[in-house]
Enzyme design. Structure first.
Site, PDB file in Angstrom:
ATOM      1  CD  GLU A 306      -2.776   1.165   0.070  1.00 21.24           C
ATOM      2  OE1 GLU A 306      -2.632   2.105  -0.699  1.00 21.24           O
ATOM      3  OE2 GLU A 306      -3.635   0.345  -0.067  1.00 21.24           O
ATOM      4  CG  ASP A 310      -1.175   5.017  -0.898  1.00 24.06           C
ATOM      5  OD1 ASP A 310      -1.871   4.432  -1.788  1.00 24.06           O
ATOM      6  OD2 ASP A 310      -1.441   4.734   0.205  1.00 24.06           O
ATOM      7  CB  SER A 556      -6.059   1.707  -1.983  1.00 24.89           C
ATOM      8  OG  SER A 556      -5.546   0.621  -2.840  1.00 24.89           O
TER       9      SER A 556
END
Length: 641
Positions: A306, A310, A556
């Protein structure tokens, strides 16, 4: 720090001596995996605390205050509030404090054991026993056990005197549950009730990087995103601007999500251009909160994926000129929650001062060996745009807990902060594909649609996901993302529809849900609906664990992309001495912004055994208003006051 309550405010109001008790909170069902074990020992001690009602937090009042500084037609557009003004405006009244403390003392608790927080957010009963709590609340406390490990203390319902009810928002510990986390879990969970990260879904490995625009239907790269949304921009005022990415440490000894520097560098070698500048060696600015660290004890996709995703895209899209702040929240012992992060941003929200629930939010200072021995409370200045790729099910929280946190997002919006949250990857289902049953439980076989939170809060920006249709190009209309994930969307069960969204929600419901009814009884109608907008979230080329590019999908992925565009719009405004855009929803739903989004009219968001909602012309609960047209949005916000 707790302060002794003044003697003058503990006088008993005799008119309320016979005030009847009424139910203040009730849990309809146990979370998955929990069962009742036994009555709790009457002499056991509980951290009994009463969250006091704050004035001006009625949803309509908050909307009005936020619209005043967020709607481009308002004469006060951009005149954001200072933190001090926010704290003063929302502090509980002396009348509220007196009503709660007087009742507790009248019930037999010695005055010197009743404390009020410094900024009047909480009343605590020191060393409260289970017997005392049960008498005060007309409740029964039980010990509950989880099928895998751990215990929790809670009651099924509790009561307050009728005259006290208007002054209390929440009582802890009562009906809410703290989640359990086990080492070896298959995904990262956030330290909140029954929630998980909206984590990227691995869709396959990349044998060859396809950096040409004609291959964007197979593999998304930064160049694809720039072409899709006309996002070509070089920062002019980076020293005045700020963009933040939040990563949360899970609880119960799971390791923290953390980026790998080598991954950022190799991604930069492949995707840096003359526009982005050289990103090799570029790092986010680490802002540690409550002991957050960049751990590299173990390196697997669940621990690095993640954060890598990001930061690789956020940093590339805002270019090497704009610093990106990484908020790494929570130590490796107890982890972190959304409220822990909010504590650091707003001192008036801190534990002992406002928003935390000690039965749900990890405690700081961390009492365990090796834990962080401080509490970051109002120590961090929030970035103008903050992107969060984590969420949890709305049903996992009591309405009071959700409402208190939602009000805090309104306060941040009033201070000029744009809060972005991923809408979820399971369509109309909850995290892990669980759906509600009629009795309030959530299971894989449930069929009632399960909204997410915080995206169901009307004071945040909810971001859904789209994709390029197989065989199509970057100039063709996108469709709702249905490959690997399904764009989260739906209707809240807790929050009413906000004014800025009323027309589009009413129009969608009338045109697509009522004639004939679509899945009657499986979702709310006429409530806060989400997402607000969307961006591509399918088949992102992402580098994980060095030398291995993989394809990932998820909201996400789309959320930090939208954040990057909004951050650059702030840069353009700051460069000409205008204010940041702050909470954007009143603006983007206004007639002024019609035509500033690429409408997405094809696709659904399946879940709970159904096809979900259909995408449609205009706003829909799959892709929102559509995907950003960056040049149009930039022009509109540059022209705004």
């Amino acid at each position: 720090m707790l302060a002794l309550f003044p003697l003058a405010l503990v006088a008993v109001a005799t008119a309320h001596a016979l005030s009847p008790f009424v139910q203040h909170g009730k849990r309809n069902a146990l979370p998955p995996g929990w069962s009742r074990a036994r009555r709790h020992a009457p002499d056991a001690v509980l951290p009994l605390r009463f969250g006091l009602t704050q004035p001006n937090v009625d949803m309509n009042i908050l909307q009005s205050l936020l619209n005043d500084v967020s709607h481009p037609d308002s004469p006060n557009y951009g005149n954001h509030w200072s933190p001090a003004r926010v704290a003063q405006h929302f502090a509980p009244s002396n009348e509220t404090i007196q009503a709660v403390v007087s009742w507790i003392v009248k019930s037999g608790v010695p005055r010197d054991r009743v404390r009020v927080s410094k900024t009047k957010g909480w009343v605590q009963v020191l060393n409260a026993t289970v017997a005392e709590a049960e008498t005060l609340l007309k409740a029964e406390y039980h010990v509950f056990e989880h099928e895998s490990d751990g215990q929790h203390v809670a009651c099924d319902a509790y009561h307050l005197p009728a005259h006290v009810v208007p002054h209390v928002e929440i009582v802890t510990p009562t009906i809410d549950f703290n989640p359990l986390r086990k080492r070896g879990a298959t995904h990262i969970n956030l330290g909140q009730p029954d929630n998980s990260s909206v984590r990227p879904v691995i869709a396959g490995k990349v044998s060859t990087i396809l950096n040409e625009l004609e291959n964007c239907d197979k593999q998304i790269t930064p160049a694809c995103l720039r072409a899709l949304y006309g996002f070509v921009y070089t920062p002019h005022a980076p020293s005045k601007n700020s963009y933040g990415i939040v990563e949360y440490t899970p609880g119960a000894r799971l390791l923290s999500p953390a980026y790998r520097a080598a991954d950022l560098d190799l991604f930069a070698k492949n995707f840096s251009t003359s526009l982005t500048g050289n990103l090799v060696g570029k790092r986010p600015v680490l802002q540690s909160i409550d002991g957050g660290v960049l751990q590299h004890i173990e390196e697997i996709p669940d621990y690095n994926g993640e954060s890598d995703l990001d930061l690789e895209y956020a940093m590339n899209l805002v270019t090497s000129h704009q610093p990106v702040t990484l908020y790494q929240v929570g130590d490796l012992t107890v982890g972190a929650s959304f409220n822990n992060f909010l504590d650091a941003l707003d001192g008036s929200f801190c534990k002992y001062k406002g928003g935390d629930d000690p039965s749900l939010d990890p405690p700081y200072p961390d009492p365990y060996r090796g834990g962080y021995k401080h509490h970051d409370c109002g120590t961090v200045e929030p970035a103008y745009v903050i992107s969060t790729s984590y969420s949890y099910d709305e049903a996992a929280l009591s309405p009071a807990y959700a409402a208190r946190q939602c009000a805090e997002y309104a306060k941040l919006g009033m201070m000029g902060v744009t809060m972005l949250f991923a809408s979820g990857d399971d369509g109309v289902a909850g995290n892990n594909g669980f759906c509600l049953n009629p009795d309030g439980t959530r299971t894989a076989k449930g069929r009632i649609f399960t909204p997410a939170f915080p995206v169901s809060c009307p004071f945040v920006v909810a971001v859904g996901a789209t994709q390029i249709k197989p065989g199509a190009t970057v100039t063709d209309p996108e469709i709702a993302c249905e490959t690997g994930i399904a764009s989260g969307g739906g209707f809240s069960n807790y929050f009413t529809v906000p004014d800025y969204q009323n027309d589009v929600v009413t129009g969608y419901v009338k045109s697509h849900l009522t004639t004939p009814p679509l899945y009657p009884g499986l979702y709310s109608i006429g409530t806060r609906a989400y997402p607000d907008l969307s961006a591509n979230g399918c088949a992102f080329s992402c580098l994980l664990l060095e030398n291995e590019f993989i394809l990932v999908a998820g909201t996400s992925a789309s959320t930090p992309v939208v954040g990057a565009m909004l951050a650059m719009i702030n840069d353009a405004r700051l460069a000409i001495h205008k204010k940041p855009i702050g909470f954007i929803n009143p603006a983007i739903y206004s007639p002024l912004f019609q035509g500033a989004f690429n409408d997405v009219t094809s696709g659904n968001n399946p879940g709970c055994g159904k096809q979900g909602f259909p995408a449609a012309k205009g706003w829909d609960p799959v892709t929102g208003l559509g995907t950003p047209n960056f040049p149009k949005l930039l022009a509109l916000w540059l022209a705004a006051k």
